[in-house]
Design a protein around this motif. Structure first.
Motif, PDB file in Angstrom:
ATOM      1  N   CYS A  10       1.244  -1.522  -0.123  1.00  0.00           N
ATOM      2  CA  CYS A  10       0.092   0.228  -0.042  1.00  0.00           C
ATOM      3  C   CYS A  10       1.099   1.388   0.085  1.00  0.00           C
ATOM      4  N   ASN A  11       2.300   0.513   0.368  1.00  0.00           N
ATOM      5  CA  ASN A  11       3.127   2.715   0.327  1.00  0.00           C
ATOM      6  C   ASN A  11       3.573   2.548  -0.694  1.00  0.00           C
ATOM      7  N   GLY A  12       4.013   1.425  -1.471  1.00  0.00           N
ATOM      8  CA  GLY A  12       4.070   1.257  -3.327  1.00  0.00           C
ATOM      9  C   GLY A  12       4.668   2.284  -4.077  1.00  0.00           C
ATOM     10  N   GLY A  13       3.104   3.012  -3.921  1.00  0.00           N
ATOM     11  CA  GLY A  13       2.682   3.854  -5.061  1.00  0.00           C
ATOM     12  C   GLY A  13       3.663   4.986  -5.331  1.00  0.00           C
ATOM     13  N   GLY A  14       3.976   5.282  -4.138  1.00  0.00           N
ATOM     14  CA  GLY A  14       5.392   6.463  -3.871  1.00  0.00           C
ATOM     15  C   GLY A  14       7.010   5.827  -4.857  1.00  0.00           C
ATOM     16  N   VAL A  15       7.037   4.776  -4.637  1.00  0.00           N
ATOM     17  CA  VAL A  15       8.142   4.964  -4.506  1.00  0.00           C
ATOM     18  C   VAL A  15       8.364   4.451  -6.224  1.00  0.00           C
ATOM     19  N   THR A  16       6.998   3.710  -6.538  1.00  0.00           N
ATOM     20  CA  THR A  16       6.346   3.418  -8.412  1.00  0.00           C
ATOM     21  C   THR A  16       6.695   4.813  -9.120  1.00  0.00           C
ATOM     22  N   VAL A  17       6.250   5.917  -8.750  1.00  0.00           N
ATOM     23  CA  VAL A  17       6.457   7.268  -9.058  1.00  0.00           C
ATOM     24  C   VAL A  17       7.337   7.875  -9.334  1.00  0.00           C
ATOM     25  N   SER A  18       8.423   7.525  -8.194  1.00  0.00           N
ATOM     26  CA  SER A  18      10.192   8.378  -7.978  1.00  0.00           C
ATOM     27  C   SER A  18      10.159   6.830  -8.990  1.00  0.00           C
ATOM     28  N   TYR A  19      10.052   6.216  -9.713  1.00  0.00           N
ATOM     29  CA  TYR A  19      10.840   5.497 -10.797  1.00  0.00           C
ATOM     30  C   TYR A  19      10.114   5.463 -11.937  1.00  0.00           C
ATOM     31  N   PHE A  20       8.694   6.145 -12.079  1.00  0.00           N
ATOM     32  CA  PHE A  20       8.387   6.724 -12.604  1.00  0.00           C
ATOM     33  C   PHE A  20       9.321   7.664 -13.573  1.00  0.00           C
ATOM     34  N   GLU A  21       9.308   8.472 -12.458  1.00  0.00           N
ATOM     35  CA  GLU A  21      10.120  10.408 -13.156  1.00  0.00           C
ATOM     36  C   GLU A  21      11.389   9.199 -13.643  1.00  0.00           C
ATOM     37  N   SER A  22      12.382   8.841 -13.173  1.00  0.00           N
ATOM     38  CA  SER A  22      13.599   8.540 -13.218  1.00  0.00           C
ATOM     39  C   SER A  22      13.815   7.941 -15.308  1.00  0.00           C
ATOM     40  N   VAL A  23      12.473   7.191 -15.259  1.00  0.00           N
ATOM     41  CA  VAL A  23      12.486   6.863 -16.270  1.00  0.00           C
ATOM     42  C   VAL A  23      12.555   7.586 -17.688  1.00  0.00           C
ATOM     43  N   GLN A  24      11.409   8.707 -16.562  1.00  0.00           N
ATOM     44  CA  GLN A  24      11.363  10.079 -17.531  1.00  0.00           C
ATOM     45  C   GLN A  24      12.430  10.589 -18.213  1.00  0.00           C
ATOM     46  N   ASN A  25      12.749  10.628 -16.541  1.00  0.00           N
ATOM     47  CA  ASN A  25      13.948  11.868 -17.088  1.00  0.00           C
ATOM     48  C   ASN A  25      15.506  10.599 -17.709  1.00  0.00           C
ATOM     49  N   ASP A  26      15.237  10.021 -18.116  1.00  0.00           N
ATOM     50  CA  ASP A  26      16.173   9.212 -18.598  1.00  0.00           C
ATOM     51  C   ASP A  26      15.529   9.244 -20.438  1.00  0.00           C
ATOM     52  N   TYR A  45       7.880  13.305 -20.911  1.00  0.00           N
ATOM     53  CA  TYR A  45       7.381  13.580 -19.770  1.00  0.00           C
ATOM     54  C   TYR A  45       6.005  12.926 -20.042  1.00  0.00           C
ATOM     55  N   TRP A  46       5.139  12.463 -19.049  1.00  0.00           N
ATOM     56  CA  TRP A  46       4.455  11.633 -19.044  1.00  0.00           C
ATOM     57  C   TRP A  46       3.303  13.385 -18.525  1.00  0.00           C
ATOM     58  N   THR A  47       1.938  13.244 -19.103  1.00  0.00           N
ATOM     59  CA  THR A  47       0.582  14.235 -18.423  1.00  0.00           C
ATOM     60  C   THR A  47       0.228  13.577 -17.514  1.00  0.00           C
ATOM     61  N   LYS A  48      -0.083  13.970 -15.807  1.00  0.00           N
ATOM     62  CA  LYS A  48      -0.327  13.578 -14.617  1.00  0.00           C
ATOM     63  C   LYS A  48      -1.113  12.588 -14.902  1.00  0.00           C
ATOM     64  N   GLU A  49      -2.277  12.716 -15.923  1.00  0.00           N
ATOM     65  CA  GLU A  49      -3.216  11.373 -15.984  1.00  0.00           C
ATOM     66  C   GLU A  49      -2.437  10.284 -16.314  1.00  0.00           C
ATOM     67  N   GLU A  50      -1.628  10.618 -17.472  1.00  0.00           N
ATOM     68  CA  GLU A  50      -1.000   8.961 -18.373  1.00  0.00           C
ATOM     69  C   GLU A  50       0.103   8.567 -16.539  1.00  0.00           C
ATOM     70  N   VAL A  51       0.462   9.670 -15.715  1.00  0.00           N
ATOM     71  CA  VAL A  51       1.147   9.262 -14.733  1.00  0.00           C
ATOM     72  C   VAL A  51       0.317   8.177 -13.743  1.00  0.00           C
ATOM     73  N   LEU A  52      -0.629   9.325 -13.495  1.00  0.00           N
ATOM     74  CA  LEU A  52      -1.609   8.023 -12.608  1.00  0.00           C
ATOM     75  C   LEU A  52      -2.334   7.108 -13.226  1.00  0.00           C
ATOM     76  N   GLU A  53      -2.896   6.877 -14.372  1.00  0.00           N
ATOM     77  CA  GLU A  53      -2.723   5.567 -15.236  1.00  0.00           C
ATOM     78  C   GLU A  53      -1.952   4.657 -15.127  1.00  0.00           C
ATOM     79  N   ARG A  54      -0.913   4.473 -15.356  1.00  0.00           N
ATOM     80  CA  ARG A  54       0.236   3.654 -15.238  1.00  0.00           C
ATOM     81  C   ARG A  54       0.378   3.202 -14.481  1.00  0.00           C
ATOM     82  N   LEU A  55       0.289   3.981 -12.701  1.00  0.00           N
ATOM     83  CA  LEU A  55      -0.136   3.500 -11.652  1.00  0.00           C
ATOM     84  C   LEU A  55      -0.864   2.656 -10.937  1.00  0.00           C
TER      85      LEU A  55
END
Length: 81
Positions: free
Chosen positions: A7-23, A27-37
């Motif tokens: 249940c606490n993994g969402g923040g870690v997952t979004v941090s990973y998404f941020e790293s992927v986007q930076n690499d 960059y994804w929209t907020k809606e895309e991030v929430l959908e992937r999450l």
């Protein structure tokens, strides 16, 4: 009950998404991030629930079992086992 680290993994997952986007410098929209999450967390919950039901164990134990099985699979794929 949902295991604490699931249940606490969402923040870690979004941090990973941020790293992927930076690499990728893309960059994804907020809606895309929430959908992937939502997709990732739903699949993670389903995997843990299936393990808990299949092995007749608590959800927290099932979460550990899923995690360990994934590490073992990754090690096998790398030829470490």
């Amino acid at each position: 009950m949902i295991p604490d680290f699931l249940c606490n993994g969402g923040g870690v997952t979004v941090s990973y998404f941020e790293s992927v986007q930076n690499d990728m410098n893309y960059y994804w929209t907020k809606e895309e991030v929430l959908e992937r999450l939502d997709t990732k967390m739903t699949l993670a919950f389903k995997d843990v629930l299936d393990m808990a039901k299949g092995e007749k164990v608590y959800m927290r134990d099932a979460a550990y079992m899923v995690a360990i099985a994934r590490v073992v699979k990754a090690m096998e794929l790398r030829g470490w086992l």
